[in-house]
Design an enzyme around this catalytic site. Structure first.
Site, PDB file in Angstrom:
ATOM      1  N   SER A 126      80.477  87.493  60.282  1.00  0.00           N
ATOM      2  CA  SER A 126      81.443  87.004  61.268  1.00  0.00           C
ATOM      3  C   SER A 126      81.859  88.105  62.226  1.00  0.00           C
ATOM      4  O   SER A 126      81.888  89.281  61.856  1.00  0.00           O
ATOM      5  CB  SER A 126      82.675  86.483  60.516  1.00  0.00           C
ATOM      6  OG  SER A 126      83.770  86.348  61.393  1.00  0.00           O
ATOM      7  N   TYR A 152      90.254  87.065  55.408  1.00  0.00           N
ATOM      8  CA  TYR A 152      88.931  86.458  55.645  1.00  0.00           C
ATOM      9  C   TYR A 152      88.002  87.502  56.264  1.00  0.00           C
ATOM     10  O   TYR A 152      86.895  87.727  55.784  1.00  0.00           O
ATOM     11  CB  TYR A 152      89.043  85.244  56.579  1.00  0.00           C
ATOM     12  CG  TYR A 152      87.700  84.844  57.135  1.00  0.00           C
ATOM     13  CD1 TYR A 152      87.319  85.224  58.426  1.00  0.00           C
ATOM     14  CD2 TYR A 152      86.783  84.156  56.351  1.00  0.00           C
ATOM     15  CE1 TYR A 152      86.075  84.906  58.922  1.00  0.00           C
ATOM     16  CE2 TYR A 152      85.535  83.835  56.842  1.00  0.00           C
ATOM     17  CZ  TYR A 152      85.196  84.211  58.129  1.00  0.00           C
ATOM     18  OH  TYR A 152      83.950  83.906  58.615  1.00  0.00           O
ATOM     19  N   LYS A 156      84.255  89.470  54.822  1.00  0.00           N
ATOM     20  CA  LYS A 156      82.971  89.641  55.519  1.00  0.00           C
ATOM     21  C   LYS A 156      82.675  91.137  55.706  1.00  0.00           C
ATOM     22  O   LYS A 156      81.545  91.578  55.557  1.00  0.00           O
ATOM     23  CB  LYS A 156      82.991  88.922  56.867  1.00  0.00           C
ATOM     24  CG  LYS A 156      83.179  87.420  56.773  1.00  0.00           C
ATOM     25  CD  LYS A 156      82.068  86.745  55.959  1.00  0.00           C
ATOM     26  CE  LYS A 156      82.209  85.237  55.920  1.00  0.00           C
ATOM     27  NZ  LYS A 156      81.154  84.578  55.133  1.00  0.00           N
TER      28      LYS A 156
HETATM   29  C1  WQD Z   1      90.622  80.218  67.858  1.00  0.00           C
HETATM   30  C2  WQD Z   1      91.761  80.401  68.816  1.00  0.00           C
HETATM   31  C3  WQD Z   1      93.904  80.569  67.750  1.00  0.00           C
HETATM   32  C4  WQD Z   1      94.155  76.479  66.285  1.00  0.00           C
HETATM   33  C5  WQD Z   1      87.070  81.534  63.693  1.00  0.00           C
HETATM   34  C6  WQD Z   1      86.665  81.074  62.351  1.00  0.00           C
HETATM   35  C7  WQD Z   1      86.115  82.189  61.535  1.00  0.00           C
HETATM   36  C8  WQD Z   1      85.203  83.098  62.310  1.00  0.00           C
HETATM   37  C9  WQD Z   1      85.814  83.530  63.625  1.00  0.00           C
HETATM   38  C10 WQD Z   1      82.917  82.596  61.786  1.00  0.00           C
HETATM   39  C11 WQD Z   1      92.791  81.416  68.313  1.00  0.00           C
HETATM   40  C12 WQD Z   1      93.828  79.337  68.647  1.00  0.00           C
HETATM   41  C13 WQD Z   1      93.694  77.633  66.882  1.00  0.00           C
HETATM   42  C14 WQD Z   1      95.295  75.827  66.810  1.00  0.00           C
HETATM   43  C15 WQD Z   1      95.428  77.500  68.516  1.00  0.00           C
HETATM   44  N1  WQD Z   1      83.974  82.459  62.602  1.00  0.00           N
HETATM   45  N2  WQD Z   1      94.319  78.122  67.984  1.00  0.00           N
HETATM   46  N3  WQD Z   1      95.889  76.366  67.926  1.00  0.00           N
HETATM   47  O1  WQD Z   1      90.703  82.343  64.306  1.00  0.00           O
HETATM   48  O2  WQD Z   1      88.906  82.777  66.044  1.00  0.00           O
HETATM   49  O3  WQD Z   1      88.302  82.244  63.637  1.00  0.00           O
HETATM   50  O4  WQD Z   1      86.118  82.335  64.310  1.00  0.00           O
HETATM   51  O5  WQD Z   1      82.866  83.227  60.812  1.00  0.00           O
HETATM   52  O6  WQD Z   1      85.385  81.574  60.501  1.00  0.00           O
HETATM   53  O7  WQD Z   1      87.783  80.546  61.696  1.00  0.00           O
HETATM   54  O8  WQD Z   1      89.197  80.481  65.143  1.00  0.00           O
HETATM   55  O9  WQD Z   1      89.577  78.171  65.866  1.00  0.00           O
HETATM   56  O10 WQD Z   1      91.206  79.226  64.209  1.00  0.00           O
HETATM   57  O11 WQD Z   1      91.208  80.004  66.565  1.00  0.00           O
HETATM   58  O12 WQD Z   1      95.990  77.974  69.531  1.00  0.00           O
HETATM   59  O13 WQD Z   1      95.790  74.785  66.309  1.00  0.00           O
HETATM   60  O14 WQD Z   1      92.463  79.171  68.944  1.00  0.00           O
HETATM   61  O15 WQD Z   1      95.168  81.210  67.858  1.00  0.00           O
HETATM   62  O16 WQD Z   1      93.286  82.142  69.424  1.00  0.00           O
HETATM   63  P1  WQD Z   1      89.363  82.048  64.833  1.00  0.00           P
HETATM   64  P2  WQD Z   1      90.314  79.385  65.377  1.00  0.00           P
END
Ligand code: WQD
Length: 341
Positions: A126, A152, A156
């Protein structure tokens, strides 16, 4: 004789799409999944897309004796190890579950790989291993790793260290860490897709569930970050592009004459903000999304996206699908799920 590839977590979101991509390239995927983060919906969808039910063993990868029995049953050509917990926000609340499940599962895979001399191994890593990028927000594989921002991310980061130490002790193996950015979207048939059990942690499923009425309102976790519109930036990669990258990783590894260990970014090379994702959704679905701005979320990185050069040079892979394609496929999948009721 078709080459058997073990796909742990193969009934999950990325795993199920990779199963489709493997079959399309003539491999025989053998799924191991204990369905803690998958449902029969994925299995039914896979069967419809493939025209047959893929072989599946309902086993927890943390149970090494049960896993050994599976290694005794097949002569695996390669392994793609997806089975792990993967929500950044959730890992801050449940760190012990994340360390236990994600690390023991990986250790079991490497031990059995060595015991049964399965040479080709792809690890679902990741972009969170980069932590909060210090200099440029565009990270390449040699970008110095800051410490991860979440448990998390640490699973990784430590996972890649375990693989490096294993490789030093067993240099004949062909190993690859695929560092995903943000997987989004669904298969264009809308028969498989992301199926969050309970309230979604990730952005796009929360967007589509809000639009379909399963969630009342999307909260944007902060719009006061130092980015072009104040919301966080991520590299959203279509899950079918990501699935195809795994097949090209196996094809690369099986060709190697001698042992290797490579880390490869799997991203589009383009950053998109949270608010931009919302606007793409509204354009694609032709409807307004109900959202509010809320406080920042613990563990969030401000901005990160891939330098995607190495994936093209090493694997002859680059993302073909756009954020619009991913949002459209995700929305079609949500609409299809709603029909299943
Ligand atoms: C993305 C953005 C949140 C939900 C993911 C995977 C992880 C890894 C990396 C592969 C952030 C914002 C989210 C919501 C929001 N991938 N958000 N409201 O945290 O980047 O991690 O990619 O391994 O497995 O989880 O992804 O989709 O949770 O968040 O504003 O209700 O969307 O703050 O900026 P993240 P995410």
């Amino acid at each position: 004789m078709s080459k058997h590839v073990l796909v742990t977590g193969g009934a999950g979101y990325i795993g199920s799409h990779t199963v489709v991509a493997l079959v399309e390239k003539g491999y025989t995927p053998i799924i191991v999944d204990d369905f803690r983060n998958a449902t029969e919906v994925a299995l039914n969808g896979l069967t419809e897309i493939l025209g047959f039910q893929p072989t599946i063993h309902r086993v927890d990868v943390c149970q090494i004796d049960e896993m050994r029995a599976i290694f005794n049953e097949y002569s695996f050509h390669g392994i793609i190890h997806f089975a792990a917990y993967k929500a950044v926000g959730e890992s801050v609340e449940k760190p012990l579950q994340y360390y236990q499940n994600n690390l023991v599962g990986l250790l079991n895979m490497l031990s059995l790989m060595e015991e049964f001399k399965v040479l080709n191994f792809v690890f679902s890593s990741s972009c969170t291993v980069y932590g909060e990028p210090k200099e440029t927000k565009e990270v390449h594989e040699e970008t110095p790793k800051s410490l991860p921002e979440s448990p998390y991310g640490y699973t990784k980061w430590i996972g890649e260290q375990i693989i490096l130490d294993f490789f030093k002790s067993a240099p004949d193996f062909h190993l690859m860490n695929l560092r995903y950015f943000n997987p989004v979207g669904a298969h264009p048939t809308a028969k498989i897709g992301e199926f969050p059990l309970g309230k979604p942690n990730n952005l796009l499923p929360f967007v589509t569930q809000t639009a379909i009425g399963k969630q009342a309102c999307l909260t944007v976790f902060g719009d006061d970050y130092p980015t072009r519109d104040g919301s966080c930036v991520r590299d959203y990669i279509h899950v079918m592009d990501l699935a195809e990258a795994h097949v090209q990783a196996i094809q690369f590894l099986e060709k190697q004459e001698k042992g290797c260990l490579e880390a490869v970014n799997i991203g589009t090379g383009t950053g998109t903000t949270v608010l931009e994702v919302i606007h793409v959704f509204e354009k694609v679905s032709n409807q307004q999304l109900n959202y509010q701005i809320g406080p920042r979320r613990a563990g969030d990185v401000i901005e990160i996206y891939a330098n995607a050069t190495k994936s093209q040079e090493l694997l002859n892979w680059k993302a073909k699908r756009s954020i619009e394609d991913a949002v459209r496929d995700a929305w079609n999948w949500e609409l299809a799920l709603n029909e299943l009721k």
